[in-house]
Design a protein around this motif. Structure first.
Motif, short mmCIF file in Angstrom:
data_model
loop_
_atom_site.label_atom_id
_atom_site.label_comp_id
_atom_site.label_asym_id
_atom_site.label_seq_id
_atom_site.Cartn_x
_atom_site.Cartn_y
_atom_site.Cartn_z
N ARG A 206 0.84 -1.20 0.00
CA ARG A 206 0.00 0.00 0.00
C ARG A 206 0.87 1.25 0.00
NH1 ARG A 206 -4.41 -1.54 -2.37
NH2 ARG A 206 -5.73 -2.94 -1.14
N GLY A 207 1.97 1.19 0.70
CA GLY A 207 2.89 2.33 0.68
C GLY A 207 3.41 2.60 -0.72
N GLY A 208 3.72 1.53 -1.45
CA GLY A 208 4.17 1.70 -2.83
C GLY A 208 3.11 2.33 -3.70
N CYS A 209 1.84 1.98 -3.46
CA CYS A 209 0.74 2.58 -4.22
C CYS A 209 0.62 4.08 -3.95
CB CYS A 209 -0.58 1.91 -3.86
SG CYS A 209 -0.70 0.16 -4.30
N ALA A 210 0.96 4.49 -2.71
CA ALA A 210 0.77 5.88 -2.30
C ALA A 210 2.06 6.70 -2.35
CB ALA A 210 0.21 5.90 -0.87
N GLY A 211 3.15 6.09 -2.80
CA GLY A 211 4.43 6.80 -2.80
C GLY A 211 5.01 6.98 -1.42
#
Length: 261
Positions: A206-211
């Protein structure tokens, strides 16, 4: 339903309730956000409603409950298990709904986090629906006045995440270490370590999705009611201003106002 503006609410201690099925549910689904809200001086409570004993002896069950309490304390949250502890599936019947209603009405939360009803786990789905029904009935009975916003959280990769498209992200990078510790002690032995590793995989994705490095994703179930600037912004976004990110490329509209990034 009482319409309370954000400014008025900020003059009192904000109450947050997370409701989940099994003992690790609230920790896993929204534990990072809860820890951040605790640090923002909110009073946070975890309510688990389907913690069956799974053939544990009374002595084992006592240790099991102590571990859950300890893990909640690490996040700064109160914790309560309600309902029967027999080894059976969660029914989500009128009695189960009444138990949740009783806790909602006693705590009077301003923000609620609950499970996502499209989860593939049958008990998760029942708990989600029973929670929705409990909120509705308490409002209908005029005994629940304080809920301003409701958010749904996701469970593990093989459950909610396959069917879950977040409306927003909360950056939990600063508290992930504390959350990882809480998950490790939530369930004794290797299962706790496996739970923490699974959560790490989820929030990294999820962090990767949100930068971001680590993030939890949420869906908006209920926006604030009313009109005007005081009622048009999310209390969650105000409380966690530095950690809040909208999912997608544009602000989320509702009513006659638009959120600004």
């Amino acid at each position: 339903m009482k319409k309370t503006g954000r400014i008025e609410m900020m003059q009192k201690k904000i109450k947050v309730m997370a409701i989940g099925a099994h003992s690790d549910e609230c920790h896993f689904g929204c534990g990072g956000a809860l820890r951040l809200l605790v640090e923002a001086d909110c009073e946070c409570m975890m309510l688990h409603v389907a913690c069956h004993n799974h053939v544990r002896t009374p002595e084992e069950l006592e240790v099991f409950d102590a571990d859950i309490d300890h893990s909640a304390e690490l996040l700064g949250c109160r914790h309560l298990i309600i309902g029967g502890r027999e080894s059976s599936l969660y029914e989500g019947d009128r009695h189960d709904r009444s138990l949740i209603m009783e806790q909602l009405e006693a705590f009077q939360p301003d923000l609620v986090f609950l499970m996502w009803p499209r989860d593939s786990h049958p008990e998760h789905r029942r708990v989600a629906q029973t929670t929705y029904d409990a909120i509705l009935n308490s409002f209908w009975d005029n005994k629940l006045h304080s809920i301003r916003e409701i958010y749904a959280y996701e469970a593990g990769p093989s459950q909610s995440m396959l069917y879950f498209h977040p409306d927003l992200y909360i950056d939990i990078s600063s508290v992930f270490g504390k959350l990882e510790e809480a998950l490790t002690v939530c369930i004794a032995g290797e299962k706790g370590a496996e739970l923490a590793q699974s959560k790490a995989d989820c929030v990294r994705f999820r962090g990767g999705c949100a930068g971001l490095r680590y993030a939890e994703g949420f869906k908006v179930v209920k926006f604030p009611e009313g009109t005007g600037l005081d009622a048009s912004d999310l209390l969650l976004r105000h409380l966690l201003a530095n950690q809040f990110r909208w999912a997608g490329a544009s602000p989320w509209p509702y009513g006659n106002t638009y959120f600004q990034n």
